[in-house]
Write a protein that holds these residues in place. Structure first.
Motif, PDB file in Angstrom:
ATOM      1  N   TYR A  92      -8.586   6.366  -4.255  1.00 19.27           N
ATOM      2  CA  TYR A  92      -9.653   5.531  -3.233  1.00 19.27           C
ATOM      3  C   TYR A  92     -10.559   5.539  -4.090  1.00 19.27           C
ATOM      4  N   ARG A  93     -11.283   6.405  -5.123  1.00 22.57           N
ATOM      5  CA  ARG A  93     -12.068   5.803  -5.810  1.00 22.57           C
ATOM      6  C   ARG A  93     -11.594   4.307  -7.042  1.00 22.57           C
ATOM      7  N   LEU A  94     -10.225   4.728  -7.053  1.00 25.85           N
ATOM      8  CA  LEU A  94     -10.124   3.603  -8.306  1.00 25.85           C
ATOM      9  C   LEU A  94      -9.659   1.839  -7.549  1.00 25.85           C
ATOM     10  N   LEU A  95      -9.819   1.836  -5.998  1.00 22.59           N
ATOM     11  CA  LEU A  95      -9.367   0.625  -5.998  1.00 22.59           C
ATOM     12  C   LEU A  95     -10.139  -0.309  -4.543  1.00 22.59           C
ATOM     13  N   LEU A  96     -11.511   1.185  -4.952  1.00 19.83           N
ATOM     14  CA  LEU A  96     -12.996   0.693  -4.574  1.00 19.83           C
ATOM     15  C   LEU A  96     -13.548   0.150  -6.088  1.00 19.83           C
ATOM     16  N   THR A  97     -12.974   0.871  -6.995  1.00 15.28           N
ATOM     17  CA  THR A  97     -13.817   0.500  -7.741  1.00 15.28           C
ATOM     18  C   THR A  97     -13.312  -1.040  -8.465  1.00 15.28           C
ATOM     19  N   LEU A  98     -11.898  -0.787  -8.380  1.00 15.66           N
ATOM     20  CA  LEU A  98     -10.905  -1.931  -8.472  1.00 15.66           C
ATOM     21  C   LEU A  98     -11.592  -3.289  -7.437  1.00 15.66           C
ATOM     22  N   HIS A  99     -11.634  -3.282  -6.262  1.00 14.53           N
ATOM     23  CA  HIS A  99     -12.090  -4.113  -5.499  1.00 14.53           C
ATOM     24  C   HIS A  99     -13.907  -4.413  -5.642  1.00 14.53           C
ATOM     25  N   PHE A 100     -14.205  -3.221  -5.094  1.00 18.87           N
ATOM     26  CA  PHE A 100     -16.034  -3.698  -5.155  1.00 18.87           C
ATOM     27  C   PHE A 100     -16.661  -4.328  -6.151  1.00 18.87           C
ATOM     28  N   VAL A 101     -16.528  -2.905  -7.035  1.00 22.49           N
ATOM     29  CA  VAL A 101     -17.231  -3.677  -9.208  1.00 22.49           C
ATOM     30  C   VAL A 101     -17.014  -4.139  -9.639  1.00 22.49           C
ATOM     31  N   GLU A 102     -15.263  -4.532 -10.214  1.00 16.16           N
ATOM     32  CA  GLU A 102     -14.756  -5.469 -10.826  1.00 16.16           C
ATOM     33  C   GLU A 102     -14.685  -6.598  -9.545  1.00 16.16           C
ATOM     34  N   GLY A 103     -14.617  -6.665  -9.064  1.00 15.77           N
ATOM     35  CA  GLY A 103     -13.887  -7.748  -7.784  1.00 15.77           C
ATOM     36  C   GLY A 103     -12.694  -9.019  -8.089  1.00 15.77           C
ATOM     37  N   TYR A 104     -11.797  -7.993  -7.686  1.00 13.95           N
ATOM     38  CA  TYR A 104     -10.404  -7.783  -7.953  1.00 13.95           C
ATOM     39  C   TYR A 104     -10.248  -8.369  -6.092  1.00 13.95           C
ATOM     40  N   ASP A 105      -9.458  -9.196  -5.760  1.00 14.97           N
ATOM     41  CA  ASP A 105      -8.753  -9.604  -4.693  1.00 14.97           C
ATOM     42  C   ASP A 105      -7.706  -8.742  -4.572  1.00 14.97           C
ATOM     43  N   TYR A 106      -7.227  -8.503  -2.998  1.00 15.31           N
ATOM     44  CA  TYR A 106      -6.049  -7.868  -3.023  1.00 15.31           C
ATOM     45  C   TYR A 106      -4.663  -8.203  -4.348  1.00 15.31           C
ATOM     46  N   ASP A 107      -4.666  -8.972  -3.731  1.00 12.22           N
ATOM     47  CA  ASP A 107      -3.163  -9.589  -5.069  1.00 12.22           C
ATOM     48  C   ASP A 107      -3.658  -9.431  -5.718  1.00 12.22           C
ATOM     49  N   GLU A 108      -4.554  -9.703  -6.495  1.00 11.20           N
ATOM     50  CA  GLU A 108      -4.912  -8.831  -8.098  1.00 11.20           C
ATOM     51  C   GLU A 108      -4.841  -7.725  -8.212  1.00 11.20           C
ATOM     52  N   ILE A 109      -4.770  -6.925  -7.086  1.00  2.52           N
ATOM     53  CA  ILE A 109      -4.911  -5.093  -7.263  1.00  2.52           C
ATOM     54  C   ILE A 109      -3.330  -5.130  -7.115  1.00  2.52           C
ATOM     55  N   VAL A 110      -2.798  -5.776  -6.264  1.00  5.20           N
ATOM     56  CA  VAL A 110      -1.335  -5.355  -6.052  1.00  5.20           C
ATOM     57  C   VAL A 110      -0.315  -5.727  -7.504  1.00  5.20           C
ATOM     58  N   GLU A 111      -1.284  -6.779  -8.452  1.00  8.29           N
ATOM     59  CA  GLU A 111       0.081  -6.718  -9.054  1.00  8.29           C
ATOM     60  C   GLU A 111      -0.448  -5.853 -10.206  1.00  8.29           C
ATOM     61  N   ILE A 112      -1.836  -4.978 -10.227  1.00  3.98           N
ATOM     62  CA  ILE A 112      -2.395  -4.385 -11.238  1.00  3.98           C
ATOM     63  C   ILE A 112      -2.018  -2.643 -10.891  1.00  3.98           C
ATOM     64  N   THR A 113      -1.997  -3.123  -9.903  1.00  2.00           N
ATOM     65  CA  THR A 113      -1.429  -1.189  -9.732  1.00  2.00           C
ATOM     66  C   THR A 113       0.211  -0.709  -8.863  1.00  2.00           C
ATOM     67  N   GLY A 114       0.323  -2.258  -8.775  1.00  2.00           N
ATOM     68  CA  GLY A 114       1.920  -2.085  -7.805  1.00  2.00           C
ATOM     69  C   GLY A 114       2.648  -1.441  -6.604  1.00  2.00           C
ATOM     70  N   LEU A 115       1.003  -1.283  -6.359  1.00  2.00           N
ATOM     71  CA  LEU A 115       1.610  -1.268  -5.146  1.00  2.00           C
ATOM     72  C   LEU A 115       1.486  -2.280  -3.775  1.00  2.00           C
ATOM     73  N   SER A 116       2.594  -2.404  -2.720  1.00  2.00           N
ATOM     74  CA  SER A 116       2.772  -3.454  -2.013  1.00  2.00           C
ATOM     75  C   SER A 116       1.518  -3.293  -1.017  1.00  2.00           C
ATOM     76  N   TYR A 117       1.498  -4.972  -0.839  1.00  2.00           N
ATOM     77  CA  TYR A 117       0.520  -5.642  -0.017  1.00  2.00           C
ATOM     78  C   TYR A 117      -0.435  -4.359   0.673  1.00  2.00           C
ATOM     79  N   ALA A 118       0.823  -4.555   1.792  1.00  2.00           N
ATOM     80  CA  ALA A 118       0.240  -3.697   3.019  1.00  2.00           C
ATOM     81  C   ALA A 118      -0.347  -1.872   2.843  1.00  2.00           C
ATOM     82  N   ASN A 119       0.404  -1.349   1.788  1.00  2.00           N
ATOM     83  CA  ASN A 119      -0.151   0.274   1.426  1.00  2.00           C
ATOM     84  C   ASN A 119      -1.754  -0.322  -0.286  1.00  2.00           C
TER      85      ASN A 119
END
Length: 180
Positions: A133-160
């Motif tokens: 949770y901490r990692l994804l919120l940091t990527l999203h809110f602090v680093e400013g990545y959108d969902y597509d970028e987070i998916v690319e960075i983490t390897g998670l599915s878009y839904a996950n």
């Protein structure tokens, strides 16, 4: 001379293995990149190592960068990838959940209201969350990545990704409500 022209010239010199130019680029970006790494790995020594490795990778792969104006964001992505890889070495952070059904809705849950809380307090609450949770919120809110970028960075599915961020927001909201 504008900073844009200066960075272009420095990066051209870096491509020629000019150590002084590499040091100048390092000095210009190291603090910001350290902050990115530290927010993810939460360890001073590991963050320093990540930054060093990221700069080595960037200087080695500089010929792959087409637009020098994008150097900062490109370097930030390298730092982010390397930071997440460090987390994965120690823990099973961001391992996709098997067999969980995800329901996406068209509406996002209500956004977190931080007007009554100081930013430092919000970071304290984020740091108390589970690692993924901490990692994804940091990527999203602090680093400013959108969902597509987070998916690319983490390897998670878009839904996950969306579901986990939604759950992380809800967990953060609950923590903040207790202390608000």
């Amino acid at each position: 001379m504008s900073s844009s022209i200066k960075i272009e010239q420095l990066l051209e010199q870096c491509k020629q293995n000019n150590r002084l130019a590499q040091m100048n680029v390092y000095k210009a970006y190291c603090n910001a990149m350290y902050n990115v790494a530290f927010r993810i790995v939460k360890n001073d020594a590991i963050a320093e190592d990540v930054v060093q490795e990221a700069f080595l990778t960037a200087f080695t792969d500089l010929n792959k960068l087409e637009d020098y104006n994008a150097f900062g964001s490109w370097l930030k992505k390298i730092v982010t990838f390397k930071s997440i890889n460090e987390l994965r070495k120690d823990k099973n952070v961001l391992t996709p959940l098997e067999g969980v059904a995800y329901k996406l809705t068209d509406s996002e849950p209500e956004e977190i209201n931080i007007t009554n809380l100081k930013i430092q307090e919000v970071f304290k609450f984020i740091n108390e969350l589970k690692d993924n949770y901490r990692l994804l919120l940091t990527l999203h809110f602090v680093e400013g990545y959108d969902y597509d970028e987070i998916v690319e960075i983490t390897g998670l599915s878009y839904a996950n990704c969306r579901t986990t961020i939604s759950r992380a927001k809800e967990s953060l909201r609950k923590k903040m409500a207790i202390y608000a």
